[in-house]
Design a protein around this motif. Structure first.
Motif, PDB file in Angstrom:
ATOM      1  N   ARG A 150      -2.005  13.187   1.901  1.00  6.53           N
ATOM      2  CA  ARG A 150      -3.301  12.568   1.604  1.00  6.53           C
ATOM      3  C   ARG A 150      -3.548  11.310   2.430  1.00  6.53           C
ATOM      4  O   ARG A 150      -4.395  10.497   2.108  1.00  6.53           O
ATOM      5  N   SER A 151      -2.786  11.155   3.522  1.00  4.14           N
ATOM      6  CA  SER A 151      -2.985   9.986   4.377  1.00  4.14           C
ATOM      7  C   SER A 151      -4.276  10.109   5.185  1.00  4.14           C
ATOM      8  O   SER A 151      -4.849   9.111   5.624  1.00  4.14           O
ATOM      9  N   HIS A 152      -4.734  11.346   5.400  1.00  5.61           N
ATOM     10  CA  HIS A 152      -5.996  11.570   6.116  1.00  5.61           C
ATOM     11  C   HIS A 152      -7.125  11.558   5.097  1.00  5.61           C
ATOM     12  O   HIS A 152      -7.347  12.515   4.361  1.00  5.61           O
ATOM     13  N   MET A 153      -7.845  10.446   5.024  1.00 12.12           N
ATOM     14  CA  MET A 153      -8.900  10.306   4.033  1.00 12.12           C
ATOM     15  C   MET A 153     -10.001   9.416   4.578  1.00 12.12           C
ATOM     16  O   MET A 153      -9.874   8.812   5.650  1.00 12.12           O
ATOM     17  N   ASN A 170     -11.121   6.026  -0.599  1.00  7.60           N
ATOM     18  CA  ASN A 170     -10.613   4.847  -1.301  1.00  7.60           C
ATOM     19  C   ASN A 170     -11.746   3.976  -1.845  1.00  7.60           C
ATOM     20  O   ASN A 170     -11.535   2.806  -2.179  1.00  7.60           O
ATOM     21  N   GLU A 207       0.836  -1.196   0.000  1.00 10.07           N
ATOM     22  CA  GLU A 207       0.000   0.000   0.000  1.00 10.07           C
ATOM     23  C   GLU A 207       0.871   1.246   0.000  1.00 10.07           C
ATOM     24  O   GLU A 207       1.793   1.380   0.810  1.00 10.07           O
ATOM     25  N   ILE A 208       0.583   2.156  -0.901  1.00  8.50           N
ATOM     26  CA  ILE A 208       1.323   3.399  -1.020  1.00  8.50           C
ATOM     27  C   ILE A 208       0.458   4.548  -0.494  1.00  8.50           C
ATOM     28  O   ILE A 208      -0.683   4.710  -0.935  1.00  8.50           O
ATOM     29  N   LYS A 209       0.996   5.341   0.411  1.00  9.99           N
ATOM     30  CA  LYS A 209       0.260   6.482   0.958  1.00  9.99           C
ATOM     31  C   LYS A 209       1.113   7.737   0.846  1.00  9.99           C
ATOM     32  O   LYS A 209       2.333   7.688   0.969  1.00  9.99           O
ATOM     33  N   GLY A 210       0.433   8.856   0.613  1.00 10.94           N
ATOM     34  CA  GLY A 210       1.132  10.134   0.606  1.00 10.94           C
ATOM     35  C   GLY A 210       1.100  10.752   1.998  1.00 10.94           C
ATOM     36  O   GLY A 210       0.247  10.421   2.816  1.00 10.94           O
ATOM     37  N   THR A 211       2.021  11.649   2.251  1.00 14.25           N
ATOM     38  CA  THR A 211       2.061  12.313   3.557  1.00 14.25           C
ATOM     39  C   THR A 211       0.846  13.211   3.750  1.00 14.25           C
ATOM     40  O   THR A 211       0.194  13.207   4.795  1.00 14.25           O
ATOM     41  N   ASN A 231     -10.997  12.436  -1.651  1.00 12.18           N
ATOM     42  CA  ASN A 231     -10.236  11.882  -0.527  1.00 12.18           C
ATOM     43  C   ASN A 231     -10.897  10.633   0.037  1.00 12.18           C
ATOM     44  O   ASN A 231     -11.250  10.562   1.215  1.00 12.18           O
ATOM     45  N   ASN A 255     -11.737   6.138   4.550  1.00 13.74           N
ATOM     46  CA  ASN A 255     -11.563   4.746   4.152  1.00 13.74           C
ATOM     47  C   ASN A 255     -12.873   3.995   4.376  1.00 13.74           C
ATOM     48  O   ASN A 255     -13.458   4.069   5.463  1.00 13.74           O
TER      49      ASN A 255
END
Length: 237
Positions: free
Chosen positions: A23-26, A62, A17-21, A60, A28
């Motif tokens: 955009r990690s708050h989204m 998944n 799993e790839i997450k951005g710094t 924002n 789910n």
């Protein structure tokens, strides 16, 4: 390498799993929705539909797809903006409640031209309108039903592609009754906000789940509370 699925106890393939710094708050979607079979639409397997028209939320999340239905007369400019903003397929509401007749057909055609993957109509939509839509557009027609007493057979004969069960707390029960009579017809259903009700709806026969996320005001309330606590801690120093 494999993990164990908490719901089934079976080994599953490890998925990096790839997450951005930033955009990690989204938002789910509940992990249990991944246990649904999904519905393949134009080659894409969709299990989770996020029920929202909030562009900030749409950007924002998944979720596999967006179900953009709202309690106003549908407008092409709204469809255009939603489709342009989304990174995933959008299924647009085109009426059937307040908006009726030929206007629904025209809105459906416009939604297809603007890039929507499918259209959604409300439960009052007549079978004649569904037939006219089927003769006009080539994308899926999702028809909302609110009770097992709806004439599902007539809906299917009119050209319905997917049934969307929105029966509130009775959704799982309604899905179970429809699935018993139509073992292979595609069904999306509202699953509620907790994993237990979602799991029950999937086990009842729903192929995909429509999930309503927290509102932006609810989410921002949590963030603001965090900021206030940080400010209080800073004042104590």
């Amino acid at each position: 390498m494999s993990d164990v699925d908490n719901a089934t106890g079976k080994n599953v393939k490890y998925v990096p799993e790839i997450k951005g710094t930033l955009r990690s708050h989204m938002i789910n979607i509940p992990e249990v929705i991944r246990n649904a079979s999904g519905i393949k639409v134009f080659g894409k397997r969709l299990k989770s539909f996020l029920f929202t028209t909030d562009i900030a939320v749409i950007k924002n999340t998944n979720a596999d797809a967006i179900m953009a239905v709202y309690p106003f007369t549908p407008q092409p400019v709204i469809t255009k903006v939603l489709v342009a903003a989304s990174d995933v397929p959008v299924f647009c509401g085109v009426g059937g409640g307040l908006t009726m007749g030929k206007r629904v057909v025209n809105l459906a055609l416009d939604a297809e031209f603007k890039g929507a993957m499918g259209v959604v109509v409300n439960s009052p939509t007549s079978n004649e309108v569904i037939e006219a839509m089927r003769d006009t557009i080539d994308i899926p027609i999702i028809v909302t039903v609110v009770s097992e007493n709806d004439d599902i057979q007539k809906r299917i004969e009119a050209g319905t592609t997917i049934i969307n069960v929105a029966a509130g707390k009775r959704s799982a029960e309604v899905v179970r009754k429809i699935r018993k009579k139509y073992p292979e017809f595609p069904i999306i259903a509202t699953g509620g906000k907790d994993e237990k009700s979602i799991k029950e709806t999937i086990e009842a026969g729903a192929n995909a789940i429509s999930y309503t996320p927290p509102t932006t005001s609810e989410l921002f309330g949590v963030t603001m509370e965090k900021y206030r606590n940080m400010a209080m801690e800073s004042d104590k120093k």
